[in-house]
Every structure is written in C-alpha cells, then in structure tokens.
Design a protein around this motif. Structure first.
Motif, short mmCIF file in Angstrom:
data_model
loop_
_atom_site.label_atom_id
_atom_site.label_comp_id
_atom_site.label_asym_id
_atom_site.label_seq_id
_atom_site.Cartn_x
_atom_site.Cartn_y
_atom_site.Cartn_z
N THR A 5 -14.02 9.82 18.95
CA THR A 5 -14.00 8.53 19.23
C THR A 5 -13.74 8.69 20.97
OG1 THR A 5 -13.39 7.74 17.30
CG2 THR A 5 -12.87 6.55 18.79
N PRO A 6 -12.97 9.36 21.29
CA PRO A 6 -12.45 9.47 22.77
C PRO A 6 -13.74 9.83 23.73
CG PRO A 6 -10.80 10.69 21.57
CD PRO A 6 -12.03 10.72 20.66
N ASN A 9 -15.92 6.55 23.34
CA ASN A 9 -15.46 5.55 24.12
C ASN A 9 -15.43 5.86 25.68
OD1 ASN A 9 -14.92 4.10 22.16
ND2 ASN A 9 -12.75 4.71 21.95
N GLY A 10 -15.04 6.95 25.97
CA GLY A 10 -15.29 7.36 27.36
C GLY A 10 -16.76 7.17 28.17
N ASN A 11 -17.82 7.43 27.31
CA ASN A 11 -19.08 7.67 27.72
C ASN A 11 -19.66 6.19 27.78
OD1 ASN A 11 -22.05 7.00 25.82
ND2 ASN A 11 -22.01 8.29 27.63
N ARG A 12 -19.05 5.29 27.03
CA ARG A 12 -19.52 3.74 26.91
C ARG A 12 -18.77 3.19 28.22
NH1 ARG A 12 -19.09 4.37 21.48
NH2 ARG A 12 -21.30 4.04 20.59
N ALA A 13 -17.70 3.56 28.48
CA ALA A 13 -16.96 3.01 29.90
C ALA A 13 -17.81 3.56 31.02
CB ALA A 13 -15.29 3.25 29.61
#
Ligand code: CO
Length: 219
Positions: A5-6, A9-13
């Motif tokens: 998940t981290p 999430n980091g990729n989407r941001a």
C-alpha cells in the motif's frame, strides 16, 4: 506481512504531481525514449541514479549491480550496454561508484557473506592490482575510500574494452565514457576527470587517473 500500500499510494501521488506540473509529461514518453546518458551504478538504495542528478524518467538509461562492476562475460550487462549504445545512441556512458560502498568494503575486508562473495572477487582483483596504493593507506577508511575510486577507474576501462564500445568508436559514433564517484556524506558527485572519447586515449587517461588516486593519499 505488510502489503505494498505505501508504494502504490506513493506512486499515485507521484503521478498526480508530475501531471499537475506538466500535463503532457507521460504522453510524450509513450512513443519513444531517447536518453543521452547511460548510467552504470551500484544497487545501493542510497544512490538513486536519476534522482541524484535531478533528472526525470526518459533522461537516463540505467544498469545497476552490487559495487558497479563491469564483467566482460556478463551477458546481462553487455545486452544493456549494447541497447544503450547501438539502439538508443546515448552520448555518455557513466560509471558511477560511491564512497562507503558495502560491496567494496566486503571485498576489501574479505568477509564471507555468501553468493555475492563470487561477484566481489572482481573488486578484490582491483584491490590486488593496486596493492601498492591500498597497502600504503594508513587506515581501513582510507583504503575503502581509495578502492571505491580505483574500482570506478577499472570499470571504466572494462566498458571501453567491450566489443560494443570498440565497434561504436570504429564506426565514428560520438560517445564518451566517464568515471564519477558519489559521496553519501554530502550527496555530491565528483568527476574523476577520466573521460574517454576514443580508444587511443584510454591508456593515457587511465594512467593519469590512477596517478591522481596515488597522489591523493592522505589528503
Ligand atoms: Co555500493
């Protein structure tokens, strides 16, 4: 077990931030890559090639392994080099080592970690080749500092001697091979002033680079 998940999430941001700054960024990269640089570096997580020179996806072709070693029979490396030079037509091949390299330290201390010991034999070869410089150092830290630099110089030579580079130069392709070293302590790259743009310069460039390392003892 933790999930990814981290990362996701980091990729989407990251993708959102890139698009916000430059709405066409990803679209431009879809159809082609034409990097000017091919980077050969250490796998060390603290030496992120593209990031530490402030470049973006599409700017740099990359090959990394433990202790940035160039082995003449490494089909993986040779394939990446060939693709970078013959297909992508990069203009600069960069061997970048780093101070405080764990792989170089293992090779220097002759510690036994496991399978990687075999890979690091190549760095031990560099150590033995330059025993006069290494043995004259006054501390293990100084030896490590010098061996990290010598290892870059030797790997630059190995790159220059590949059939890929020799053929590119024989065909008149404008391409340079460089040696750099990165310092974990301040995030800065040092240019080892080892720049080979044609095969006939290799011997002189190499001798000068090694002499520079020998002269830097104790400084
Ligand atoms: Co390393």
């Amino acid at each position: 077990m933790d999930d990814l998940t981290p990362l996701l999430n980091g990729n989407r941001a990251w993708a959102a931030a890139m698009t916000a700054e430059d709405p066409d960024f990803f679209q431009r990269l879809i159809n082609q890559q034409s990097p000017d640089y091919f980077w050969i570096g250490c796998s060390d997580s603290r030496v992120p090639s593209t990031q530490l020179v402030g470049m973006l996806p599409g700017d740099m072709f990359v090959h990394r392994n433990v202790a940035n070693v160039v082995v003449h029979s490494d089909l993986n490396f040779l394939s990446v080099l060939h693709y970078a030079v013959a297909v992508l037509k990069v203009r600069h091949v960069i061997v970048c080592g780093h101070h405080g390299c764990g792989g170089v330290h293992e090779a220097l201390a002759n510690t036994h970690v496991g399978l990687v010991d075999n890979w690091l034999r190549h760095v031990q070869d560099v150590r033995h080749k330059h025993a006069a410089i290494i043995d004259a150092c006054e501390s293990l830290d100084e030896q490590l500092h010098q061996l990290c630099t010598l290892n870059v110089i030797e790997q630059v030579v190995n790159v220059c001697q590949t059939t890929v580079m020799q053929q590119a130069w024989a065909q008149g392709q404008e391409i340079a091979v460089h040696g750099l070293i990165y310092d974990l302590a301040d995030g800065l790259l040092q240019d080892l002033a080892l720049q080979v743009t044609r095969p006939q310069d290799l011997v002189d460039q190499y001798a000068r680079a090694i002499a520079q390392v020998a002269d830097s003892r104790g400084s």
